[in-house]
Design an enzyme around this catalytic site. Structure first.
Site, PDB file in Angstrom:
ATOM      1  CB  THR A 133      -0.917   0.014   1.245  1.00 49.09           C
ATOM      2  OG1 THR A 133      -1.431   1.330   1.440  1.00 49.09           O
ATOM      3  CG2 THR A 133      -0.175  -0.383   2.518  1.00 49.09           C
ATOM      4  CD  GLU A 135      -2.258   5.178   4.524  1.00 49.89           C
ATOM      5  OE1 GLU A 135      -2.000   5.390   5.717  1.00 49.89           O
ATOM      6  OE2 GLU A 135      -2.679   6.069   3.755  1.00 49.89           O
ATOM      7  CE1 TYR A 157      -4.065  -1.758   5.888  1.00 49.76           C
ATOM      8  CE2 TYR A 157      -3.014   0.288   5.186  1.00 49.76           C
ATOM      9  CZ  TYR A 157      -3.634  -0.917   4.874  1.00 49.76           C
ATOM     10  OH  TYR A 157      -3.815  -1.267   3.559  1.00 49.76           O
ATOM     11  CE  LYS A 161      -2.199  -4.294   4.008  1.00 52.38           C
ATOM     12  NZ  LYS A 161      -2.521  -5.307   2.991  1.00 52.38           N
TER      13      LYS A 161
HETATM   14  P1  NAP Z   1     -11.573  -4.365   2.079  1.00 48.96           P
HETATM   15  O1  NAP Z   1     -12.715  -4.000   1.193  1.00 48.96           O
HETATM   16  O2  NAP Z   1     -11.533  -3.869   3.475  1.00 48.96           O
HETATM   17  O3  NAP Z   1     -11.491  -5.970   2.096  1.00 48.96           O
HETATM   18  C1  NAP Z   1     -10.657  -6.644   2.994  1.00 48.96           C
HETATM   19  C2  NAP Z   1     -10.946  -8.118   2.909  1.00 48.96           C
HETATM   20  O4  NAP Z   1     -10.137  -8.807   3.860  1.00 48.96           O
HETATM   21  C3  NAP Z   1     -12.407  -8.501   3.247  1.00 48.96           C
HETATM   22  O5  NAP Z   1     -12.795  -9.581   2.453  1.00 48.96           O
HETATM   23  C4  NAP Z   1     -12.284  -8.921   4.705  1.00 48.96           C
HETATM   24  O6  NAP Z   1     -13.296  -9.804   5.106  1.00 48.96           O
HETATM   25  C5  NAP Z   1     -10.969  -9.666   4.643  1.00 48.96           C
HETATM   26  N1  NAP Z   1     -10.347  -9.854   5.953  1.00 48.96           N
HETATM   27  C6  NAP Z   1     -10.086  -8.938   6.908  1.00 48.96           C
HETATM   28  N2  NAP Z   1      -9.463  -9.504   7.946  1.00 48.96           N
HETATM   29  C7  NAP Z   1      -9.333 -10.821   7.656  1.00 48.96           C
HETATM   30  C8  NAP Z   1      -8.783 -11.927   8.329  1.00 48.96           C
HETATM   31  N3  NAP Z   1      -8.242 -11.823   9.552  1.00 48.96           N
HETATM   32  N4  NAP Z   1      -8.816 -13.130   7.722  1.00 48.96           N
HETATM   33  C9  NAP Z   1      -9.368 -13.287   6.495  1.00 48.96           C
HETATM   34  N5  NAP Z   1      -9.924 -12.273   5.818  1.00 48.96           N
HETATM   35  C10 NAP Z   1      -9.897 -11.047   6.378  1.00 48.96           C
HETATM   36  O7  NAP Z   1     -10.186  -3.957   1.397  1.00 48.96           O
HETATM   37  P2  NAP Z   1      -9.871  -3.637  -0.140  1.00 48.96           P
HETATM   38  O8  NAP Z   1     -10.052  -2.185  -0.370  1.00 48.96           O
HETATM   39  O9  NAP Z   1     -10.550  -4.623  -0.984  1.00 48.96           O
HETATM   40  O10 NAP Z   1      -8.288  -3.877  -0.156  1.00 48.96           O
HETATM   41  C11 NAP Z   1      -7.746  -5.150  -0.464  1.00 48.96           C
HETATM   42  C12 NAP Z   1      -6.331  -5.212   0.066  1.00 48.96           C
HETATM   43  O11 NAP Z   1      -5.536  -4.201  -0.530  1.00 48.96           O
HETATM   44  C13 NAP Z   1      -6.175  -5.023   1.557  1.00 48.96           C
HETATM   45  O12 NAP Z   1      -5.108  -5.822   1.984  1.00 48.96           O
HETATM   46  C14 NAP Z   1      -5.819  -3.562   1.700  1.00 48.96           C
HETATM   47  O13 NAP Z   1      -5.095  -3.364   2.897  1.00 48.96           O
HETATM   48  C15 NAP Z   1      -4.967  -3.365   0.478  1.00 48.96           C
HETATM   49  N6  NAP Z   1      -4.963  -2.041  -0.116  1.00 48.96           N
HETATM   50  C16 NAP Z   1      -6.118  -1.390  -0.402  1.00 48.96           C
HETATM   51  C17 NAP Z   1      -6.067  -0.158  -1.017  1.00 48.96           C
HETATM   52  C18 NAP Z   1      -7.330   0.584  -1.390  1.00 48.96           C
HETATM   53  O14 NAP Z   1      -7.238   1.791  -1.643  1.00 48.96           O
HETATM   54  N7  NAP Z   1      -8.466  -0.079  -1.476  1.00 48.96           N
HETATM   55  C19 NAP Z   1      -4.830   0.410  -1.368  1.00 48.96           C
HETATM   56  C20 NAP Z   1      -3.670  -0.304  -1.085  1.00 48.96           C
HETATM   57  C21 NAP Z   1      -3.742  -1.527  -0.474  1.00 48.96           C
HETATM   58  P3  NAP Z   1     -14.735  -9.244   5.641  1.00 48.96           P
HETATM   59  O15 NAP Z   1     -15.534  -8.977   4.393  1.00 48.96           O
HETATM   60  O16 NAP Z   1     -15.213 -10.390   6.442  1.00 48.96           O
HETATM   61  O17 NAP Z   1     -14.452  -8.006   6.429  1.00 48.96           O
HETATM   62  O1  F7E Z   2      -8.926   8.245   4.245  1.00 48.74           O
HETATM   63  C1  F7E Z   2      -9.233  11.710   5.390  1.00 48.74           C
HETATM   64  C2  F7E Z   2      -8.373  10.770   6.200  1.00 48.74           C
HETATM   65  O2  F7E Z   2     -10.015   6.209   5.172  1.00 48.74           O
HETATM   66  C3  F7E Z   2      -8.371   9.059   3.259  1.00 48.74           C
HETATM   67  C4  F7E Z   2      -7.284   2.204   2.748  1.00 48.74           C
HETATM   68  O3  F7E Z   2      -7.835   1.519   1.652  1.00 48.74           O
HETATM   69  O4  F7E Z   2      -6.087   3.673   1.290  1.00 48.74           O
HETATM   70  C5  F7E Z   2      -7.018   3.638   2.355  1.00 48.74           C
HETATM   71  O5  F7E Z   2      -6.507   4.331   3.482  1.00 48.74           O
HETATM   72  C6  F7E Z   2      -8.075  10.434   3.844  1.00 48.74           C
HETATM   73  C7  F7E Z   2      -7.312  10.419   5.169  1.00 48.74           C
HETATM   74  O6  F7E Z   2      -8.307   6.021   3.303  1.00 48.74           O
HETATM   75  C8  F7E Z   2     -12.591  11.567   6.723  1.00 48.74           C
HETATM   76  O7  F7E Z   2      -7.877  11.398   7.374  1.00 48.74           O
HETATM   77  C9  F7E Z   2     -11.162  13.094   6.179  1.00 48.74           C
HETATM   78  O8  F7E Z   2      -6.337  11.419   5.145  1.00 48.74           O
HETATM   79  O9  F7E Z   2     -10.510   6.883   2.787  1.00 48.74           O
HETATM   80  P1  F7E Z   2      -9.538   6.791   3.895  1.00 48.74           P
HETATM   81  P2  F7E Z   2      -6.779   5.889   3.737  1.00 48.74           P
HETATM   82  O10 F7E Z   2      -6.572   6.133   5.168  1.00 48.74           O
HETATM   83  O11 F7E Z   2      -5.978   6.698   2.783  1.00 48.74           O
HETATM   84  C10 F7E Z   2      -4.804   3.094   1.587  1.00 48.74           C
HETATM   85  C11 F7E Z   2      -3.976   3.167   0.346  1.00 48.74           C
HETATM   86  C12 F7E Z   2      -4.902   1.738   2.167  1.00 48.74           C
HETATM   87  O12 F7E Z   2      -4.015   0.920   2.004  1.00 48.74           O
HETATM   88  C13 F7E Z   2      -5.983   1.505   3.165  1.00 48.74           C
HETATM   89  O13 F7E Z   2      -6.258   0.116   3.303  1.00 48.74           O
HETATM   90  O14 F7E Z   2      -9.314  11.061   4.120  1.00 48.74           O
HETATM   91  N1  F7E Z   2     -10.593  11.904   5.922  1.00 48.74           N
HETATM   92  N2  F7E Z   2     -12.381  12.909   6.686  1.00 48.74           N
HETATM   93  C14 F7E Z   2     -11.451  10.932   6.243  1.00 48.74           C
HETATM   94  N3  F7E Z   2     -11.344   9.596   6.140  1.00 48.74           N
HETATM   95  C15 F7E Z   2     -12.413   8.868   6.549  1.00 48.74           C
HETATM   96  N4  F7E Z   2     -12.349   7.520   6.427  1.00 48.74           N
HETATM   97  N5  F7E Z   2     -13.551   9.447   7.052  1.00 48.74           N
HETATM   98  C16 F7E Z   2     -13.685  10.804   7.163  1.00 48.74           C
HETATM   99  O15 F7E Z   2     -14.698  11.316   7.634  1.00 48.74           O
END
Ligand code: NAP
Ligand code: F7E
Length: 382
Positions: A133, A135, A157, A161
């Site tokens: 990620t 992050e 987190y 990661k």
């Molecule tokens: P998401 O919608 O939160 O999905 C996470 C998945 O992981 C869900 O199926 C969840 O199951 C499952 N899970 C959580 N804890 C688990 C555990 N202990 N054992 C087995 N399964 C578990 O996340 P996403 O946005 O699809 O992201 C997919 C991956 O990419 C994650 O690893 C995330 O950290 C990473 N990532 C995401 C982003 C982004 O912007 N979306 C960017 C960079 C990296 P439940 O449905 O039961 O909760």
């Molecule tokens: O926040 C700001 C918050 O929770 C984005 C995950 O998929 O992407 C995700 O992480 C920004 C942050 O995503 C609210 O403070 C303001 O600066 O949508 P987010 P994230 O933290 O960037 C990365 C790449 C991952 O890997 C993660 O799994 O938005 N923000 N106001 C807020 N965020 C939330 N959630 N809610 C608010 O009200």
């Protein structure tokens, strides 16, 4: 013979899009799903087939990234050609509340998958994709961020990661595994979890437009994110595993936007203009203007009179409960390596993404309001 993929986190946003993408390519897809008191398979229900169906191409297994015995058994039974390790506790804010669990699932969970493949003698057969990620860059050391930019994680987190990233690199180097990291910047979609900022905004804007909600409270409006569409990003995951050599890739659009501007874009998509006023916790957005033709086209005439009465009123506020103990202020990725080596280009622009999410949420909220379904919107976790 069909290729066999195993997706951890198949019930999540990326897992659902990736499963659909791989099934379209002719794969047999196995998914690991956590046990929950509800089915929790809404995102993949359209793909589900009963196991009795001949040539069933989606098979679910109960499992958890914190349970190595179970992971080893499933991987041994499935004998996958490709593993996409997407499962994680993925909500950054909650990782501050559950740091130990997050380290276990998001850090050690990666080790469990890699070690299972090694112990089962699957190294020559199985390729592994690790969901790393942006992050990891946290307090950014370089702008834009690329594969060589030093990491500086800013949340439990991101620290978990970081372990996942390096253990993947280590197993690749130590055991010659085909194990790769995709360093994906934020990617969103209509399937995005409701607690993430983009989806929180598109849901709230749709509800405000329909008179179902007065305003929405946000956290840090000034942080900047490089947002892409999840459909483009799962395609990149697939491409990473099709390379002869394993490697690590940044996947990003190269465009960064503040939360404040994303909010403006979401309102503008349905013909509403908002103006931000004030500073810090006193910052608000006020409804300033309605493009009636656009509003009627995108939301519908029956909602127009009610929203017209709201001109000059506050529709967005700030609540410090959404601030994070340590914030990631700026993310913008340089995906040149992926463009050159994977031939990957995003198809969706940010405008396309906002349009897709707004269309979907307006439709969803209309249905929910019609059904008079109670939407738990003001719960603290979003
Ligand atoms: P998401 O919608 O939160 O999905 C996470 C998945 O992981 C869900 O199926 C969840 O199951 C499952 N899970 C959580 N804890 C688990 C555990 N202990 N054992 C087995 N399964 C578990 O996340 P996403 O946005 O699809 O992201 C997919 C991956 O990419 C994650 O690893 C995330 O950290 C990473 N990532 C995401 C982003 C982004 O912007 N979306 C960017 C960079 C990296 P439940 O449905 O039961 O909760
Ligand atoms: O926040 C700001 C918050 O929770 C984005 C995950 O998929 O992407 C995700 O992480 C920004 C942050 O995503 C609210 O403070 C303001 O600066 O949508 P987010 P994230 O933290 O960037 C990365 C790449 C991952 O890997 C993660 O799994 O938005 N923000 N106001 C807020 N965020 C939330 N959630 N809610 C608010 O009200």
């Amino acid at each position: 013979m069909s290729k066999v993929a195993l997706i951890t986190g198949i019930t999540g946003q990326d897992g659902a899009y990736l499963a659909e993408y791989l099934i379209e390519k002719g794969y047999v897809v196995h998914g690991i799903k956590r046990r929950a008191s509800l089915f929790n398979t809404e995102r993949i229900d359209h793909l589900y087939q009963d196991p009795q169906v001949e040539n069933c191409n989606l098979i679910l297994h109960y499992g958890d990234l914190t349970d190595s015995l179970n992971l080893t058994r499933i991987i041994g039974e499935v004998q996958p050609d490709e593993i996409y390790n997407l499962a994680a506790m993925s909500y950054v804010k909650v990782s501050f509340d559950t740091p130990e669990y997050t380290a276990n699932a998001d850090g050690l969970g990666v080790l469990r998958v890699l070690e299972a493949v090694r112990l089962l003698n699957l190294i020559p057969k199985t390729r592994i994709y690790q969901a790393s990620t942006s992050e990891l860059y946290g307090l950014v050391q370089e702008v834009p961020q690329k594969e060589t930019t030093p990491f500086y994680p800013r949340s439990p987190y991101a620290v978990a990661k970081l372990y996942g990233y390096w253990i993947t690199v280590n197993y690749r180097e130590a055991y010659k595994m085909h194990a790769s990291n995709g360093i994906l910047f934020n990617h969103e979609s209509p399937l995005r979890g409701e607690m993430f900022v983009t989806r929180k905004v598109t849901r709230a804007v749709s509800r405000i437009a329909m008179g179902m909600q007065k305003e929405v409270y946000m956290g840090n409006l000034s942080s900047k994110r490089d947002w892409g569409h999840a459909k483009d990003y799962v395609r990149a995951m697939y491409l990473v595993l099709q390379q002869d050599q394993p490697d690590d890739y940044v996947i990003a659009t190269g465009v960064t936007t503040t939360i404040r501007d994303f909010i403006k874009m979401a309102f503008a998509e349905i013909g509403l203009e908002v103006i931000f006023k004030g500073e810090d916790v006193n910052e608000v957005a006020v409804l300033n203007f309605i493009d009636e033709n656009v509003f009627i086209e995108k939301v519908g005439e029956p909602y127009l009179e009610k929203i017209k009465k709201r001109i000059g009123e506050i529709v967005v506020g700030v609540d410090p409960q959404y601030f994070r103990p340590t914030e990631v202020d700026l993310l913008i990725g340089d995906a040149s390596k992926a463009r050159t080596q994977l031939n990957w280009e995003p198809e969706y622009s940010l405008d396309d993404l906002v349009k897709d999410m707004m269309e979907s949420d307006v439709k969803l909220m209309k249905k929910e309001s019609y059904l008079k379904k109670r939407i738990l919107f003001k719960k603290w976790w979003i």
